[in-house]
Design a protein around this motif. Structure first.
Motif: not given
Lengths: 293, 292
Positions: A100-104, A123-129, A136-146
Motif C-alpha cells: 500500500y505504501k509503495a503504491h500510494y 490508485y484505482k488499481s489498489i485493491e480494497e483493504s 478512505e485514503l484511496n477515496r481521498f487521494e482519488l478525489s484530490g486527483l480529480y
C-alpha cells in the motif's frame, strides 16, 4: 533428546529444506541484505546490478523481489530521484504488507510529475483493504486527483457525498474543498482592458493584473524615456537623429508595456493555478505521510 | 499472504542463525578482479566483504581497497567519499589516521579541491608520529600550496619532505637543488593582484587592464568611457540637461564599472595560465628526480 531430534528432523522435512535449496536460500537472503546495505549507503548503481543478479535466479522467493523493489524505491524517493523510485515502487506486488505504501507513494510521484491519469490508474488499481482507513485514503487521494484534473463532478461525488471518518483525512478534505472553490474562482481577466489601461498610463495595466512592483518599474522606465524624447524634441526638433533615436526607444518601451500587460493577464492566471495546484498536491501528500509514518 | 512476510522473514532469521552463513564473499576474488583491472566489479566485491566481515581491521582494509579501486578508475572524489566513511571511527590509531587522511588529501588534491585537501594535510602535521604517510603529506602539501600560489610556504614544505625522507644523501642534494633553483623569487610566476588591478581601474579608467597586460581591452574601454563623457558634455552644451543627467551618466557609469568588473575574470585567468606552466614544470622535474 531423541524426541527433540525427531521433532527437528520433522520440522526440516516439513519445510522441504534439502541441503542445496537451503544453501540457495541463505545465499539469496545474504544477497538481499547486501542490496539493502548498498541502497542505504546510496550506492545505487551497484545495488541495481546486484538486484538484477538476484532477480535472474528464477527460483527466488518473490518476497525478496518485492522487498528489494520497495527498499530501493524508498531510498530513491528519499534522494528525490522520482523516476527511479517510481520504477521500483510500482513493481511491489500485493503479497507484501508495504504494497500500500509503495503504491500510494508511486501515485503521489505521478501526481507531482503532472501525470494525473497515471496516478488515477495506480490508485484505482489498489485493491480494497480490510482496513477501512486505507479505503478512505484511496477515496481521498482519488478525489484530490480529480480536482487536479479539474473534474469537479467526480471530485464532488467523492468528497461531498462521502463522510470521512479518519481524522487525518477530515482536515485535508476540508482543505481540498476550499481549493476547489479557489480553483473555480480563478478567472481570466481581460487582456484588452489591461492593454488599454497601459496605453492610457504606462504601468496601469500591470496594476489591473495585480503586479504592482512591475507597474512602478514600467511607469518609471517609460516616463524617463518619454521625458528624454520630449526634451530632445523641444530642443533639437523632430528631425534630429537624437530625437528620432529616443522617440523610437520610448515607442518601443511604450508598446512593449502594452503588449506585456496583455500577456501578463494569462501569466497571472497560470501563476495562481500553479499555486493552487501546489496546495492540492501538499494536501493529498500529507495523509499518506501520516498513514505510513 | 501479506501478513506472512513477517513470519517468513522471522523464520529465515532463526534458521540462518542456527545453521550458520554460506560463504558469499571472497577477498581473493575481489583482489583478482582488481589485478585484472576490473576496478568497479572489484569495488563491489570489496563492499560485499566489508558488509559480511565483522572484523574491524579487515573492514578498514576493505574500504581502503575499495577506495583504491575508484582511484585507479580515475574517480577520485568517489574514492574520497569511500574513505570518508572511515573517518568517524573512534578506534583508529595514529598511523591509521595518517594513512586515511593522506589518502583523503591525495584524492581531494586530484579532484582539484585544494582547500579541503590542505585541511587533511594540516591534520596529519598535528599527529605525534612520523612515518611514510606523514612524510609524503609534506610533499602533497607542497603541491597543494603551489596550486594555491603560496610559493613561500610550498618551498618550506618541499624542504621538510626532503629532510624527513630517508633518501640517499646524493638524491637529497639533487632534490634540494631542484627546489632551490625553482623557488628563487625571480623564478616565481609573475602573478597579478586583483585588488591592485581593481584599485588602478577605479583611479585611472583602463589602468587595471593595462596592468593585466590586456592592452587592446584597455584601449577599447578607455575609448568607450571617453565617448560617454563626450556625449554627456555635448548634451550639457546643447542644453539637454535631462538627457545628460540620465542617459549620459548612465553610459559613463556602465563603461566605468564594466572596466573594473571585467578584471574579476581577467586577473584569475592570467594568474592561472602563468602558474599552471610553473607548477606543472616543477612537478614533472621533482617527481622525475624522485622516481630515479
Amino acid at each position: 533428546m531423541k524426541f527433540k531430534v525427531f521433532i527437528f528432523l520433522f520440522f526440516l522435512k516439513n519445510f522441504d529444506l534439502n541441503a542445496q535449496t537451503f544453501k540457495d536460500s541463505i545465499r539469496d537472503f545474504d544477497n538481499f541484505n547486501f542490496i539493502i546495505h548498498l541502497s542505504k549507503n546510496k550506492l545505487f548503481t551497484e545495488a541495481e546490478t546486484e538486484a538484477e543478479k538476484l532477480f535472474s535466479n528464477s527460483f527466488i522467493n518473490p518476497l525478496y523481489k518485492d522487498s528489494v523493489h520497495y527498499f530501493l524505491g524508498m531510498e530513491y524517493y528519499n534522494e528525490k530521484k522520482t523516476n527511479e523510485a517510481l520504477k521500483h515502487l510500482t513493481e511491489v506486488s500485493d503479497n507484501v504488507f508495504f504494497y500500500y505504501k509503495a503504491h500510494y507513494l508511486a501515485g503521489n510521484i505521478n501526481a507531482e510529475n503532472n501525470k494525473i491519469d497515471s496516478a488515477i490508474a495506480i490508485y484505482k488499481s489498489i485493491e480494497e483493504s480490510t482496513n477501512n482507513s486505507l479505503n478512505e485514503l484511496n477515496r481521498f487521494e482519488l478525489s484530490g486527483l480529480y480536482l487536479l484534473n479539474k473534474n469537479y463532478q467526480l471530485f464532488d461525488s467523492l468528497s461531498k457525498n462521502f463522510k470521512f471518518q479518519t481524522p487525518e483525512i477530515q482536515e485535508e478534505i476540508q482543505n481540498l474543498k476550499n481549493y476547489s472553490i479557489i480553483e473555480q474562482k480563478i478567472k481570466r481577466k481581460s487582456p484588452f482592458i489591461a492593454g488599454t489601461l497601459s496605453a492610457i498610463l504606462p504601468g496601469l495595466g500591470k496594476v489591473y493584473t495585480g503586479n504592482n512592483g512591475q507597474a512602478l518599474s514600467s511607469f518609471l522606465t517609460c516616463g524617463l524615456f518619454g521625458i528624454v524624447a520630449a526634451e530632445n524634441y523641444l530642443r533639437m526638433g523632430i528631425k534630429h537623429p537624437q530625437t528620432i533615436f529616443f522617440s523610437g526607444l520610448f515607442s518601443l518601451f511604450y508598446i512593449g508595456n502594452i503588449w506585456g500587460s496583455a500577456v501578463s493577464v494569462q501569466l497571472v492566471k497560470i501563476e495562481k493555478q500553479h499555486e493552487n495546484k501546489h496546495n492540492i498536491l501538499v494536501s493529498i501528500k500529507v495523509p499518506i505521510n501520516k498513514f505510513f509514518r | 499472504m501479506r501478513t506472512s512476510t513477517i513470519y517468513w522473514l522471522a523464520l529465515k532469521f532463526l534458521l540462518i542463525s542456527f545453521f550458520g552463513k554460506a560463504q558469499l564473499f571472497s577477498i581473493e576474488k575481489a583482489d583478482s578482479l582488481f589485478e585484472n583491472r576490473a576496478y568497479l566489479l572489484a569495488a563491489t566485491e570489496y563492499e560485499r566483504c566489508y558488509f559480511f566481515i565483522k572484523n574491524d581491521s579487515v573492514r578498514f582494509d576493505m574500504v581502503t581497497k575499495r577506495a583504491n579501486c575508484f582511484k585507479k578508475n580515475g574517480d577520485f572524489f568517489e574514492s574520497y567519499k569511500n574513505l570518508y566513511r572511515l573517518l568517524n571511527n573512534e578506534l583508529l590509531n595514529d598511523s591509521s589516521k595518517a594513512f586515511l587522511w593522506y589518502e583523503c588529501a591525495l584524492n581531494l588534491y586530484l579532484s582539484k579541491y585544494y582547500n579541503d585537501a590542505e585541511k587533511y594535510c594540516l591534520r596529519i602535521a598535528s599527529l605525534p608520529i612520523s612515518n611514510k604517510n606523514t612524510v609524503n603529506a609534506n610533499l602533497l602539501h607542497g603541491f597543494i600550496l603551489n596550486e594555491k600560489n603560496d610559493y613561500f610556504q610550498a618551498n618550506y614544505k618541499f624542504l621538510d619532505f626532503i629532510n624527513q625522507s630517508d633518501f640517499a644523501l646524493e638524491k637529497k642534494e639533487n632534490l634540494k637543488k631542484i627546489v632551490s633553483s625553482s623557488y628563487k623569487k625571480e623564478n616565481f610566476p609573475k602573478l597579478k593582484s586583483l585588488k591592485k588591478a581593481r584599485r588602478l581601474s577605479k583611479i585611472i579608467p583602463g589602468a587595471g587592464l593595462f596592468y593585466a597586460k590586456r592592452h587592446g581591452k584597455a584601449l577599447t574601454n578607455i575609448s568607450l568611457q571617453l565617448l560617454a563623457v563626450g556625449y554627456t558634455v555635448l548634451n550639457l552644451y546643447l542644453g539637454n540637461y535631462i538627457t545628460a543627467a540620465t542617459v549620459g551618466t548612465h553610459l559613463i557609469r556602465l563603461f566605468y564599472t564594466g572596466g573594473v568588473n571585467q578584471l574579476n575574470e581577467i586577473i584569475p585567468l592570467y594568474n592561472y595560465k602563468n602558474s599552471r606552466k610553473y607548477n606543472d614544470k616543477f612537478k614533472d622535474t621533482f617527481l622525475n628526480e624522485l622516481k630515479r
